[in-house]
Design a protein around this motif. Structure first.
Motif, PDB file in Angstrom:
ATOM      1  N   THR A   1     -15.581   2.882 -15.006  1.00  0.00           N
ATOM      2  CA  THR A   1     -14.533   3.362 -13.999  1.00  0.00           C
ATOM      3  C   THR A   1     -14.542   2.439 -12.705  1.00  0.00           C
ATOM      4  O   THR A   1     -13.714   2.225 -12.503  1.00  0.00           O
ATOM      5  CB  THR A   1     -15.599   4.660 -13.811  1.00  0.00           C
ATOM      6  N   LEU A   2     -15.937   1.715 -12.406  1.00  0.00           N
ATOM      7  CA  LEU A   2     -15.544   0.927 -10.488  1.00  0.00           C
ATOM      8  C   LEU A   2     -15.024   0.214 -10.474  1.00  0.00           C
ATOM      9  O   LEU A   2     -14.696  -0.388 -10.344  1.00  0.00           O
ATOM     10  CB  LEU A   2     -16.916   1.058 -10.384  1.00  0.00           C
ATOM     11  N   PHE A   3     -15.390  -0.992 -11.597  1.00  0.00           N
ATOM     12  CA  PHE A   3     -15.351  -2.473 -12.018  1.00  0.00           C
ATOM     13  C   PHE A   3     -13.104  -2.289 -12.267  1.00  0.00           C
ATOM     14  O   PHE A   3     -12.197  -3.124 -11.944  1.00  0.00           O
ATOM     15  CB  PHE A   3     -15.590  -3.612 -12.682  1.00  0.00           C
ATOM     16  N   GLN A   4     -13.255  -1.943 -13.168  1.00  0.00           N
ATOM     17  CA  GLN A   4     -11.217  -1.436 -13.919  1.00  0.00           C
ATOM     18  C   GLN A   4     -10.512  -1.317 -12.824  1.00  0.00           C
ATOM     19  O   GLN A   4      -9.492  -1.279 -12.787  1.00  0.00           O
ATOM     20  CB  GLN A   4     -11.534  -1.314 -15.163  1.00  0.00           C
ATOM     21  N   ASN A   5     -11.616   0.169 -12.342  1.00  0.00           N
ATOM     22  CA  ASN A   5     -10.114   0.614 -10.947  1.00  0.00           C
ATOM     23  C   ASN A   5     -10.136  -0.324  -9.787  1.00  0.00           C
ATOM     24  O   ASN A   5      -9.199  -0.349  -9.183  1.00  0.00           O
ATOM     25  CB  ASN A   5     -11.335   2.043 -10.469  1.00  0.00           C
ATOM     26  N   GLY A   6     -11.028  -1.822  -9.811  1.00  0.00           N
ATOM     27  CA  GLY A   6     -11.392  -2.243  -8.890  1.00  0.00           C
ATOM     28  C   GLY A   6     -10.373  -3.331  -8.989  1.00  0.00           C
ATOM     29  O   GLY A   6      -9.742  -3.806  -7.655  1.00  0.00           O
ATOM     30  N   ILE A   7      -9.911  -3.880 -10.513  1.00  0.00           N
ATOM     31  CA  ILE A   7      -9.046  -4.295 -10.626  1.00  0.00           C
ATOM     32  C   ILE A   7      -7.175  -4.027 -10.557  1.00  0.00           C
ATOM     33  O   ILE A   7      -6.736  -4.529  -9.399  1.00  0.00           O
ATOM     34  CB  ILE A   7      -8.815  -5.221 -12.083  1.00  0.00           C
ATOM     35  N   LEU A   8      -7.597  -2.424 -10.394  1.00  0.00           N
ATOM     36  CA  LEU A   8      -6.005  -2.074  -9.842  1.00  0.00           C
ATOM     37  C   LEU A   8      -5.688  -1.574  -8.612  1.00  0.00           C
ATOM     38  O   LEU A   8      -4.484  -1.636  -7.874  1.00  0.00           O
ATOM     39  CB  LEU A   8      -6.135  -1.220 -10.706  1.00  0.00           C
ATOM     40  N   LEU A   9      -6.820  -2.099  -7.925  1.00  0.00           N
ATOM     41  CA  LEU A   9      -6.725  -1.720  -6.779  1.00  0.00           C
ATOM     42  C   LEU A   9      -6.173  -2.920  -6.097  1.00  0.00           C
ATOM     43  O   LEU A   9      -5.013  -3.401  -5.395  1.00  0.00           O
ATOM     44  CB  LEU A   9      -7.914  -1.545  -5.791  1.00  0.00           C
ATOM     45  N   LEU A  10      -7.178  -4.762  -6.768  1.00  0.00           N
ATOM     46  CA  LEU A  10      -7.110  -6.006  -6.624  1.00  0.00           C
ATOM     47  C   LEU A  10      -6.005  -5.958  -6.700  1.00  0.00           C
ATOM     48  O   LEU A  10      -4.599  -7.147  -6.125  1.00  0.00           O
ATOM     49  CB  LEU A  10      -8.386  -6.750  -6.396  1.00  0.00           C
ATOM     50  N   ILE A  11      -5.591  -6.359  -7.135  1.00  0.00           N
ATOM     51  CA  ILE A  11      -3.902  -7.130  -8.264  1.00  0.00           C
ATOM     52  C   ILE A  11      -2.940  -6.432  -7.271  1.00  0.00           C
ATOM     53  O   ILE A  11      -1.880  -6.402  -7.324  1.00  0.00           O
ATOM     54  CB  ILE A  11      -3.697  -6.099  -9.417  1.00  0.00           C
ATOM     55  N   ALA A  12      -3.240  -4.559  -6.081  1.00  0.00           N
ATOM     56  CA  ALA A  12      -1.934  -4.564  -5.478  1.00  0.00           C
ATOM     57  C   ALA A  12      -2.107  -5.449  -4.128  1.00  0.00           C
ATOM     58  O   ALA A  12      -1.264  -4.882  -3.508  1.00  0.00           O
ATOM     59  CB  ALA A  12      -1.651  -2.857  -5.318  1.00  0.00           C
ATOM     60  N   VAL A  13      -3.601  -5.463  -3.960  1.00  0.00           N
ATOM     61  CA  VAL A  13      -3.533  -6.222  -2.361  1.00  0.00           C
ATOM     62  C   VAL A  13      -2.436  -7.427  -2.035  1.00  0.00           C
ATOM     63  O   VAL A  13      -2.301  -7.127  -0.869  1.00  0.00           O
ATOM     64  CB  VAL A  13      -5.172  -6.734  -2.322  1.00  0.00           C
ATOM     65  N   PRO A  14      -1.702  -8.029  -2.585  1.00  0.00           N
ATOM     66  CA  PRO A  14      -1.395  -9.267  -2.553  1.00  0.00           C
ATOM     67  C   PRO A  14       0.045  -8.595  -1.368  1.00  0.00           C
ATOM     68  O   PRO A  14       0.916  -9.089  -0.834  1.00  0.00           O
ATOM     69  CB  PRO A  14      -0.670 -10.201  -3.235  1.00  0.00           C
ATOM     70  N   ALA A  15       0.633  -6.896  -1.579  1.00  0.00           N
ATOM     71  CA  ALA A  15       0.932  -6.276  -0.398  1.00  0.00           C
ATOM     72  C   ALA A  15       0.845  -5.989   0.872  1.00  0.00           C
ATOM     73  O   ALA A  15       1.133  -6.138   1.013  1.00  0.00           O
ATOM     74  CB  ALA A  15       1.482  -4.926  -1.629  1.00  0.00           C
ATOM     75  N   TRP A  16      -0.678  -5.375   0.348  1.00  0.00           N
ATOM     76  CA  TRP A  16      -1.576  -5.585   1.762  1.00  0.00           C
ATOM     77  C   TRP A  16      -1.245  -7.334   2.161  1.00  0.00           C
ATOM     78  O   TRP A  16      -0.777  -7.401   4.101  1.00  0.00           O
ATOM     79  CB  TRP A  16      -2.705  -5.566   1.790  1.00  0.00           C
ATOM     80  N   THR A  17      -1.648  -7.950   2.073  1.00  0.00           N
ATOM     81  CA  THR A  17      -1.352  -9.457   2.551  1.00  0.00           C
ATOM     82  C   THR A  17       0.245  -9.999   2.937  1.00  0.00           C
ATOM     83  O   THR A  17       0.473  -9.859   4.134  1.00  0.00           O
ATOM     84  CB  THR A  17      -1.443 -10.482   1.513  1.00  0.00           C
ATOM     85  N   ALA A  18       1.465  -8.735   2.575  1.00  0.00           N
ATOM     86  CA  ALA A  18       2.959  -9.351   2.728  1.00  0.00           C
ATOM     87  C   ALA A  18       2.879  -7.967   3.780  1.00  0.00           C
ATOM     88  O   ALA A  18       3.134  -8.244   4.726  1.00  0.00           O
ATOM     89  CB  ALA A  18       3.321  -8.724   1.702  1.00  0.00           C
ATOM     90  N   LEU A  19       1.953  -7.085   4.007  1.00  0.00           N
ATOM     91  CA  LEU A  19       1.745  -6.222   5.317  1.00  0.00           C
ATOM     92  C   LEU A  19       2.012  -6.733   6.869  1.00  0.00           C
ATOM     93  O   LEU A  19       2.377  -6.716   7.606  1.00  0.00           O
ATOM     94  CB  LEU A  19       1.662  -5.563   5.166  1.00  0.00           C
ATOM     95  N   GLU A  20       0.485  -7.667   6.259  1.00  0.00           N
ATOM     96  CA  GLU A  20       0.138  -7.963   7.374  1.00  0.00           C
ATOM     97  C   GLU A  20       1.065  -9.175   7.992  1.00  0.00           C
ATOM     98  O   GLU A  20       0.513 -10.019   9.210  1.00  0.00           O
ATOM     99  CB  GLU A  20      -1.430  -8.671   7.172  1.00  0.00           C
ATOM    100  N   HIS A  21       2.173 -10.172   7.433  1.00  0.00           N
ATOM    101  CA  HIS A  21       2.580 -11.598   7.533  1.00  0.00           C
ATOM    102  C   HIS A  21       3.938 -10.533   6.967  1.00  0.00           C
ATOM    103  O   HIS A  21       4.176 -11.001   6.148  1.00  0.00           O
ATOM    104  CB  HIS A  21       2.161 -12.722   6.576  1.00  0.00           C
ATOM    105  N   ARG A  22       4.506 -10.801   8.022  1.00  0.00           N
ATOM    106  CA  ARG A  22       6.157  -9.556   8.154  1.00  0.00           C
ATOM    107  C   ARG A  22       6.711 -11.071   8.235  1.00  0.00           C
ATOM    108  O   ARG A  22       7.645 -11.267   9.067  1.00  0.00           O
ATOM    109  CB  ARG A  22       6.683  -8.701   8.454  1.00  0.00           C
ATOM    110  N   THR A  23       6.421 -11.734   7.486  1.00  0.00           N
ATOM    111  CA  THR A  23       7.826 -13.401   7.058  1.00  0.00           C
ATOM    112  C   THR A  23       9.265 -13.287   6.459  1.00  0.00           C
ATOM    113  O   THR A  23       9.035 -11.609   5.703  1.00  0.00           O
ATOM    114  CB  THR A  23       7.144 -13.878   6.868  1.00  0.00           C
ATOM    115  N   PRO A  24      10.096 -13.559   6.341  1.00  0.00           N
ATOM    116  CA  PRO A  24      11.700 -13.320   6.545  1.00  0.00           C
ATOM    117  C   PRO A  24      11.252 -14.208   5.249  1.00  0.00           C
ATOM    118  O   PRO A  24      10.807 -14.340   3.985  1.00  0.00           O
ATOM    119  CB  PRO A  24      12.312 -14.209   6.897  1.00  0.00           C
TER     120      PRO A  24
END
Length: 271
Positions: A111-134
């Motif tokens: 439950t926790l570890f695998q769901n944690g992975i599902l969140l973490l594999i998507a967080v590069p989108a957070w980096t993209a949100l925080e760095h709105r470069t061209p």
């Protein structure tokens, strides 16, 4: 509330739901059933917080949605969403563990570890949100590579699906299938080509975060943990397969485990 905080709330709700359903139903594939859905939601949350106005985030969302649609279709046609569609490996693990220990494993790993992975594999989108470069050439190349890997995984899964349908037909006709596992097509070059393409797609997603930030960031951790999960899963799965099919050992010696490569020559005298 920022996008990452929203994702954390989704993470908590999904974890609670998966754990509760596993306890109530005594089936432990609930994370498997939401595997193709939750990362799409996370990617949509990050893109939505940019008003769906950022090209990089929009491309990421579309790519992850395509990944999710393909995986949902493939999982569904194999009966993964049906009652009793639990991954056979959980039953094997339950047989090897004390009941109380498996419940601890269910909570913290399944439950926790695998769901944690599902969140973490998507967080590069957070980096993209925080760095709105061209949106640039690197993003285009990453997107094209992602689509190529998506196509590769689609082909691998279809080849496996076709093989298992043929195998079932042979058994229904009272014949012994030969061979008993897929060794042709992409499986001639990799024992698990679908695993390779799956992991590659999430490393490419991590690449979007690197392209946005212009540097390596902690958000590659998701792809790294996913790879570690696949390593363990592959070792466990192959131990089961080799126990069922002794001839699998020869296939292992001949064929690359994950990364596609040319088959090795194995003398016919080697068992």
């Amino acid at each position: 509330m920022n996008a990452f905080q929203v994702c954390l709330w989704v993470f908590g709700a999904v974890c609670a739901g998966c754990w509760l359903l596993s306890v109530l139903t005594r089936e432990y594939s609930w994370v498997d059933r939401i595997w193709s859905l939750v990362p799409v939601a996370y990617a949509g949350i990050f893109a939505g917080h940019a008003g769906f106005a950022d090209p990089r985030l929009n491309v990421l969302f579309v790519l992850v949605a395509l990944w999710g649609a393909r995986l949902t279709f493939n999982f569904g046609r194999k009966g993964g969403y049906a009652r009793g569609g639990e991954d056979y490996r959980w039953a094997i693990l339950r047989g090897r563990m004390a009941p109380w220990w498996f419940q601890v494993f269910n909570l913290f790993f399944i439950t926790l570890f695998q769901n944690g992975i599902l969140l973490l594999i998507a967080v590069p989108a957070w980096t993209a949100l925080e760095h709105r470069t061209p949106f640039g050439v690197a993003d285009v190349l990453l997107a094209l590579a992602f689509l190529a890997c998506l196509a590769g995984e689609t082909v691998a899964d279809q080849q496996q699906w076709d093989f298992h349908r043929w195998k079932a037909a042979e058994q229904a006709a009272g014949r012994v299938p030969d061979p008993r596992f897929r060794q042709t097509g992409l499986f001639r070059f990799s024992r698990h080509p679908n695993f390779f393409f799956e992991q590659a797609q999430w490393w490419l997603v991590a690449g979007f975060g690197v392209a946005a930030a212009g540097a390596l960031t902690w958000t590659v951790a998701g792809a790294l943990l996913l790879t570690a999960l696949f390593v363990g899963s592959t070792i466990f799965t192959e131990s089961i397969t080799r126990g069922r099919y002794p001839e699998y050992a020869r296939y292992q010696r001949r064929t690359s485990p994950v990364v596609p490569w040319f088959p090795r020559r194995v003398p016919s005298t080697v068992d």
